[in-house]
Design an enzyme around this catalytic site. Structure first.
Site, PDB file in Angstrom:
ATOM      1  N   ALA A 107      -4.370  21.680   3.466  1.00 42.31           N
ATOM      2  CA  ALA A 107      -3.780  22.540   4.343  1.00 42.31           C
ATOM      3  C   ALA A 107      -5.250  22.528   5.446  1.00 42.31           C
ATOM      4  O   ALA A 107      -5.096  22.904   6.738  1.00 42.31           O
ATOM      5  CB  ALA A 107      -3.142  23.602   3.668  1.00 42.31           C
ATOM      6  N   GLU A 161     -10.013   4.881   0.393  1.00 38.19           N
ATOM      7  CA  GLU A 161     -11.113   4.274   0.248  1.00 38.19           C
ATOM      8  C   GLU A 161     -12.466   5.037   0.435  1.00 38.19           C
ATOM      9  O   GLU A 161     -12.383   4.822  -1.055  1.00 38.19           O
ATOM     10  CB  GLU A 161     -11.392   3.995   1.866  1.00 38.19           C
ATOM     11  CG  GLU A 161     -10.095   3.109   2.321  1.00 38.19           C
ATOM     12  CD  GLU A 161      -9.405   3.553   3.290  1.00 38.19           C
ATOM     13  OE1 GLU A 161      -9.660   4.507   3.076  1.00 38.19           O
ATOM     14  OE2 GLU A 161      -9.000   2.402   4.111  1.00 38.19           O
ATOM     15  N   CYS A 172     -10.190   9.626   2.174  1.00 33.46           N
ATOM     16  CA  CYS A 172      -8.782   8.727   2.657  1.00 33.46           C
ATOM     17  C   CYS A 172      -9.455   8.519   1.350  1.00 33.46           C
ATOM     18  O   CYS A 172     -10.163   8.391   0.607  1.00 33.46           O
ATOM     19  CB  CYS A 172      -9.628   7.950   3.282  1.00 33.46           C
ATOM     20  SG  CYS A 172      -9.161   8.138   5.225  1.00 33.46           S
ATOM     21  N   CYS A 227     -10.072   3.665   8.557  1.00 32.84           N
ATOM     22  CA  CYS A 227     -10.689   4.281   9.550  1.00 32.84           C
ATOM     23  C   CYS A 227     -12.663   4.347   9.779  1.00 32.84           C
ATOM     24  O   CYS A 227     -13.200   3.673   8.657  1.00 32.84           O
ATOM     25  CB  CYS A 227     -10.467   5.918   9.507  1.00 32.84           C
ATOM     26  SG  CYS A 227     -11.476   6.773   8.239  1.00 32.84           S
ATOM     27  N   ASN A 264      -4.903   8.563  -0.746  1.00 27.29           N
ATOM     28  CA  ASN A 264      -5.820   9.893   0.359  1.00 27.29           C
ATOM     29  C   ASN A 264      -5.196  10.950  -0.591  1.00 27.29           C
ATOM     30  O   ASN A 264      -4.261  11.246  -1.050  1.00 27.29           O
ATOM     31  CB  ASN A 264      -5.055   9.494   1.585  1.00 27.29           C
ATOM     32  CG  ASN A 264      -4.046   9.202   0.771  1.00 27.29           C
ATOM     33  OD1 ASN A 264      -3.006   8.802   0.728  1.00 27.29           O
ATOM     34  ND2 ASN A 264      -3.365   9.650   2.868  1.00 27.29           N
ATOM     35  N   GLU A 323      -4.917  15.462   1.125  1.00 25.54           N
ATOM     36  CA  GLU A 323      -5.196  15.546   1.803  1.00 25.54           C
ATOM     37  C   GLU A 323      -5.127  16.987   1.377  1.00 25.54           C
ATOM     38  O   GLU A 323      -5.249  17.457   0.060  1.00 25.54           O
ATOM     39  CB  GLU A 323      -3.560  15.840   2.528  1.00 25.54           C
ATOM     40  CG  GLU A 323      -3.505  14.390   3.653  1.00 25.54           C
ATOM     41  CD  GLU A 323      -2.064  14.231   3.875  1.00 25.54           C
ATOM     42  OE1 GLU A 323      -1.496  14.858   4.005  1.00 25.54           O
ATOM     43  OE2 GLU A 323      -2.395  13.092   4.689  1.00 25.54           O
TER      44      GLU A 323
END
Ligand code: THU
Length: 160
Positions: free
Chosen positions: A65, A74, A72, A111, A61, A63
């Site tokens: 801001a 996956e 993710c 998810c 994953n 990320e």
């Protein structure tokens, strides 16, 4: 009225009960958690895809801001695999996750958005993609996305 029941099948195995190929893929997914960029959630997810040609592609994953801009593990993995090897089916996808206190006690399910991408990857290559969900205890083994995303929407509906 008609009642419709959909059955899903999941096998729960211990790491030691998996064959060597699956154990190696789980190990690769766990290693990929170390390359996660998760300064906001501190939740590190890794995935490893075994392709039909034997190549293993990993991802984690990433990320941002601006939260929704992150991705993710996956999707990072499958999009990378499909962009590097567009003609190779994904045989098996392993997923592992770690919080700040370590690997999770129960398997982390992908998810909803990732499930949709898993489904499309499977449909693209016309073959089921096995899915391994790692935890310190049970490892869930699914034989395809039908057991992860029943009653799914796919490209077939756009053709009617
Ligand atoms: N995450 C994944 O990478 N895969 C999942 O299946 C669930 C969630 C990531 C997204 C975000 O970076 C962090 O975990 C917390 O939601």
């Amino acid at each position: 009225m008609k009642e419709i029941k959909i059955e899903i099948n999941i096998r729960a195995l211990r790491y030691e009960e998996l064959d060597e190929k699956d154990r190696k893929l789980i190990d690769a997914a766990k290693e990929a958690t170390a390359r996660s960029y998760a300064p906001y959630s501190h939740f590190s997810v890794g995935a490893a895809a075994l392709l039909a040609n034997g190549v293993v592609v990993t991802g984690s994953n990433q990320e941002n801001a601006a939260y929704p801009s992150g991705t993710c593990a996956e999707r990072t993995t499958l999009f990378y695999a499909n962009s590097q090897y567009p003609d190779q089916a994904v045989d098996t996808l392993a997923i592992a996750a770690r919080s700040e206190t370590g690997y999770l006690d129960s398997p982390i399910p992908p998810c909803g958005a990732c499930r949709q991408v898993l489904l499309e990857t499977e449909q693209r290559f016309h073959q089921p993609m096995r899915i391994l969900l790692y935890s310190k205890n049970d490892i869930y083994v699914l034989e395809g996305t039908k057991d992860l995303l029943p009653l799914s929407f796919g490209g077939e509906y756009l053709k009617v």
